[in-house]
Design a protein around this motif. Structure first.
Motif, short mmCIF file in Angstrom:
data_model
loop_
_atom_site.label_atom_id
_atom_site.label_comp_id
_atom_site.label_asym_id
_atom_site.label_seq_id
_atom_site.Cartn_x
_atom_site.Cartn_y
_atom_site.Cartn_z
N VAL A 311 0.84 -1.21 0.00
CA VAL A 311 0.00 0.00 0.00
C VAL A 311 0.87 1.25 0.00
CG1 VAL A 311 -1.67 1.33 1.34
CG2 VAL A 311 -1.98 -1.13 1.07
N LEU A 312 1.91 1.27 0.85
CA LEU A 312 2.78 2.44 0.91
C LEU A 312 3.56 2.61 -0.40
CD1 LEU A 312 4.17 2.25 4.55
CD2 LEU A 312 2.34 3.69 3.66
N ALA A 313 3.94 1.49 -1.04
CA ALA A 313 4.62 1.59 -2.34
C ALA A 313 3.70 2.20 -3.38
CB ALA A 313 5.11 0.21 -2.79
N GLY A 314 2.43 1.76 -3.38
CA GLY A 314 1.48 2.36 -4.31
C GLY A 314 1.24 3.83 -4.02
N LEU A 315 1.15 4.19 -2.74
CA LEU A 315 0.98 5.59 -2.37
C LEU A 315 2.20 6.41 -2.76
CD1 LEU A 315 -0.78 5.56 1.12
CD2 LEU A 315 -1.53 6.75 -0.95
N HIS A 316 3.37 5.81 -2.65
CA HIS A 316 4.61 6.50 -3.05
C HIS A 316 4.54 6.88 -4.53
CE1 HIS A 316 8.81 7.45 -3.59
NE2 HIS A 316 8.98 6.43 -4.40
N GLN A 317 4.08 5.96 -5.37
CA GLN A 317 3.97 6.24 -6.80
C GLN A 317 2.89 7.29 -7.06
OE1 GLN A 317 3.36 2.55 -8.90
NE2 GLN A 317 5.54 2.04 -8.86
N ARG A 318 1.73 7.15 -6.42
CA ARG A 318 0.64 8.10 -6.64
C ARG A 318 1.03 9.50 -6.15
NH1 ARG A 318 -4.34 5.08 -3.93
NH2 ARG A 318 -5.39 7.07 -4.39
N THR A 319 1.74 9.56 -5.03
CA THR A 319 2.19 10.85 -4.53
C THR A 319 3.19 11.47 -5.49
OG1 THR A 319 1.87 10.08 -2.25
CG2 THR A 319 3.24 12.03 -2.56
N GLY A 320 4.10 10.64 -6.03
CA GLY A 320 5.06 11.16 -7.01
C GLY A 320 4.38 11.71 -8.24
N THR A 321 3.33 11.02 -8.70
CA THR A 321 2.58 11.50 -9.86
C THR A 321 1.92 12.84 -9.57
OG1 THR A 321 2.17 9.23 -10.61
CG2 THR A 321 0.73 10.96 -11.48
N LEU A 322 1.31 12.95 -8.38
CA LEU A 322 0.65 14.21 -8.00
C LEU A 322 1.68 15.31 -7.83
CD1 LEU A 322 -1.97 15.63 -7.36
CD2 LEU A 322 -1.76 14.85 -4.99
N GLU A 323 2.86 14.99 -7.29
CA GLU A 323 3.91 15.98 -7.16
C GLU A 323 4.34 16.50 -8.53
OE1 GLU A 323 6.19 14.55 -3.05
OE2 GLU A 323 6.73 13.68 -4.99
N ALA A 324 4.48 15.59 -9.50
CA ALA A 324 4.88 16.01 -10.84
C ALA A 324 3.80 16.89 -11.47
CB ALA A 324 5.13 14.78 -11.72
N GLN A 325 2.54 16.53 -11.28
CA GLN A 325 1.45 17.35 -11.83
C GLN A 325 1.42 18.73 -11.18
OE1 GLN A 325 -2.04 14.98 -11.12
NE2 GLN A 325 -1.65 13.60 -12.83
N THR A 326 1.61 18.76 -9.86
CA THR A 326 1.59 20.04 -9.15
C THR A 326 2.74 20.93 -9.60
OG1 THR A 326 0.59 18.94 -7.24
CG2 THR A 326 1.58 21.11 -6.87
N ARG A 327 3.94 20.33 -9.76
CA ARG A 327 5.09 21.11 -10.25
C ARG A 327 4.84 21.62 -11.66
NH1 ARG A 327 8.55 16.88 -8.08
NH2 ARG A 327 9.46 17.54 -6.09
N ALA A 328 4.25 20.76 -12.51
CA ALA A 328 3.99 21.19 -13.89
C ALA A 328 3.01 22.35 -13.92
CB ALA A 328 3.44 20.01 -14.69
N GLU A 329 1.97 22.31 -13.08
CA GLU A 329 1.03 23.42 -13.03
C GLU A 329 1.69 24.69 -12.51
OE1 GLU A 329 -2.08 21.94 -10.60
OE2 GLU A 329 -2.84 20.51 -12.11
N GLU A 330 2.53 24.55 -11.48
CA GLU A 330 3.23 25.72 -10.96
C GLU A 330 4.22 26.26 -11.98
OE1 GLU A 330 4.38 28.76 -8.48
OE2 GLU A 330 2.63 27.40 -8.35
N ALA A 331 4.87 25.35 -12.75
CA ALA A 331 5.79 25.80 -13.80
C ALA A 331 5.04 26.60 -14.86
CB ALA A 331 6.48 24.59 -14.43
N GLN A 332 3.83 26.19 -15.21
CA GLN A 332 3.04 26.94 -16.17
C GLN A 332 2.73 28.35 -15.66
OE1 GLN A 332 -0.44 24.67 -17.18
NE2 GLN A 332 0.71 23.07 -18.24
N ARG A 333 2.41 28.44 -14.37
CA ARG A 333 2.12 29.77 -13.79
C ARG A 333 3.37 30.65 -13.82
NH1 ARG A 333 -1.35 26.67 -10.32
NH2 ARG A 333 0.34 26.27 -8.85
#
Length: 488
Positions: A311-333
């Motif tokens: 479960v924690l391994a899956g959460l690690h991947q999902r958190t990494g994906t959300l981190e990448a999306q959040t960074r990409a949105e902030e980079a656009q701003r």
């Protein structure tokens, strides 16, 4: 065979072996004597070649006989660091509700002390029928179409030894347009203590990939061949052998069952007509019950560490994906902010060349802001080198930039008639948008300031005349022009 005959054959075998050993020793001595009579340079040459061939032979033997490495579950961070990352995402405005709910579900199942088993596999492999056989009182929907299960369902089952378990019926994978349901299935498989992977024949490439994915998370796994009654004994054994080879080091056991279910056939009536009849096939799942009892013998407490790791391994991947999306949105701003500043700087330039000074300062600020966002440490020298390289790229491609800008402005009524100042400002908007996008993409992928990679991406973006992107830049330019005119 009698004892005397066995002794006789043994004696003959020993005699033949001794004869072979003596013959080999005699041949080796003869070759040694001939070798010693050769010139020294030839002895060294042949000796070196023999050593090379011997080393190659030993390497091949080791490769063939080496013990197979067990697949190791992927490493995961501790829960504290994972919660800290989720908290940081929440502070940046990201939607972390699903991640927090996953941690809550992890705790809830641990406290329940119940064993969860997920039925996983492609559509139409008989998962719902198997649930019905394992939990006869469960109410399940079923129809002739593939992909009946649309969400995760939990049902209480009982093993032969009286132990209770919770069976999770998950949506089937590889369904057209069912990516969201497949995500639900994978997440539930990670939450379970063990997985029954159901197939209805030889594994496809997609099924083999799913098995390896489950193994990467360290899931206790049974590979089950359903609908085994459609093959004869020889075909079934061959198929099981193939499945064992495909799942070596992954599945705890490979077995064949028949989950039963309904079947339709045409029955001939006395008057010569036919009618469609549906009947229930009797399930034969005894091998699965035995294997499942062995797999879950440690109980919920004994299997909890593996489940929590998955479960924690899956959460690690999902958190990494959300981190990448959040960074990409902030980079656009960030890119949009500096593109707007570049437009304002170009419109406000009062002396020849003053806009170049303004844009140079903005370019440095853009690089520094994006590097900080992606956690890449850059020195002032690296920033200066990148900005210089970008200027050289822009100098050689200035005609392309102006052509793209001019054509874009013509597509928007009113902008194309506002004069060269607007064209100049729009060109800077295109430059900064391209530079920011190229640098952000390079930093996200390379995790360092790779000037060559970012420069190549910059050239591609400068020549990209995509209407959607240019429309956004034109709107940004128009807003700056209106603000300037309003101030005047």
């Amino acid at each position: 065979m009698s004892r005397r005959l066995r002794l006789l054959f043994t004696a003959l075998a020993m005699a033949a072996l001794l004869w072979l050993l003596f013959a080999a020793a005699e041949r080796a001595l003869a070759l040694t004597q001939r070798f010693l009579t050769l010139p020294p340079w030839l002895q060294w040459t042949l000796g070196g070649l023999l050593l090379i061939f011997a080393a190659m032979g030993l390497s091949v033997m080791w490769w063939l006989l080496r013990p197979r490495r067990r697949r190791r579950p992927m490493p995961v961070p501790d829960r504290g660091s994972l919660e800290q990352r989720i908290g940081q995402l929440r502070e940046h405005g990201a939607d972390t509700g699903a991640l927090a709910a996953e941690l809550g579900e992890l705790d809830r199942r641990r406290l329940s002390a119940r064993v969860y088993v997920a039925l996983f596999g492609e559509i139409s492999t008989g998962k719902s029928s198997l649930i019905r056989a394992l939990a006869p009182h469960a109410q399940l929907a079923s129809d002739v179409r593939g992909g009946t299960t649309r969400e995760v369902g939990h049902y209480d089952g009982v093993l032969h030894d009286g132990r209770n378990l919770v069976l999770a019926d998950v949506p089937g994978s590889r369904e057209s347009g069912g990516e969201a349901r497949e995500t639900l299935a994978r997440e539930e498989a990670l939450r379970a203590h063990a997985v029954i992977y159901l197939c209805a024949g030889d594994l496809t490439r997609g099924q083999a990939d799913e098995l390896r994915w489950l193994a990467d998370f360290g899931k206790p796994l049974l590979l089950v061949l359903n609908k085994a009654d459609q093959w004869n004994a020889v075909e079934r054994d061959q198929l099981l052998g193939q499945l064992r080879r495909q799942s070596r080091g992954i599945a705890s056991a490979v077995l064949a069952i028949s989950a039963g279910g309904s079947e339709r056939y045409q029955r001939l009536l006395a008057d010569g007509s036919t009618e469609s009849v549906e009947r229930q096939r009797k399930p034969a799942i005894e091998p699965l019950l035995q294997a499942l009892a062995r797999l879950t013998a440690p109980g919920a407490e004994g299997l909890e560490n593996l489940r929590e790791h998955a479960v924690l391994a899956g959460l690690h991947q999902r958190t990494g994906t959300l981190e990448a999306q959040t960074r990409a949105e902030e980079a656009q701003r960030i890119v949009r902010k500096y593109a707007r500043r570049a437009i304002v700087g170009a419109l406000a330039a009062v002396a020849p060349g003053s806009d170049l000074v303004i844009q140079g300062v903005l370019a440095t600020g853009l690089v520094r802001a994006l590097a900080e966002l992606y956690g890449v440490k850059v020195s002032d020298v690296q920033i200066e080198d990148f900005v210089l390289q970008a200027r050289l790229t822009l100098r050689t491609g200035s005609s392309i930039v102006l052509a793209v800008a001019g054509n874009a402005l013509k597509a928007f009524p009113g902008l194309g008639t506002l004069g060269g100042g607007v064209l100049h400002a729009f060109a800077y908007a295109l430059i900064f948008d391209s530079m920011g996008r190229a640098l952000a993409a390079s930093l996200a992928e390379r995790h360092t300031l790779d000037q060559d990679d970012a420069g190549a991406r910059l050239k591609e973006l400068l020549a990209d005349a995509g209407s959607g992107r240019l429309r956004q830049l034109a709107s940004l330019t128009m807003e700056a022009v209106r603000e300037r005119d309003g101030m005047e």
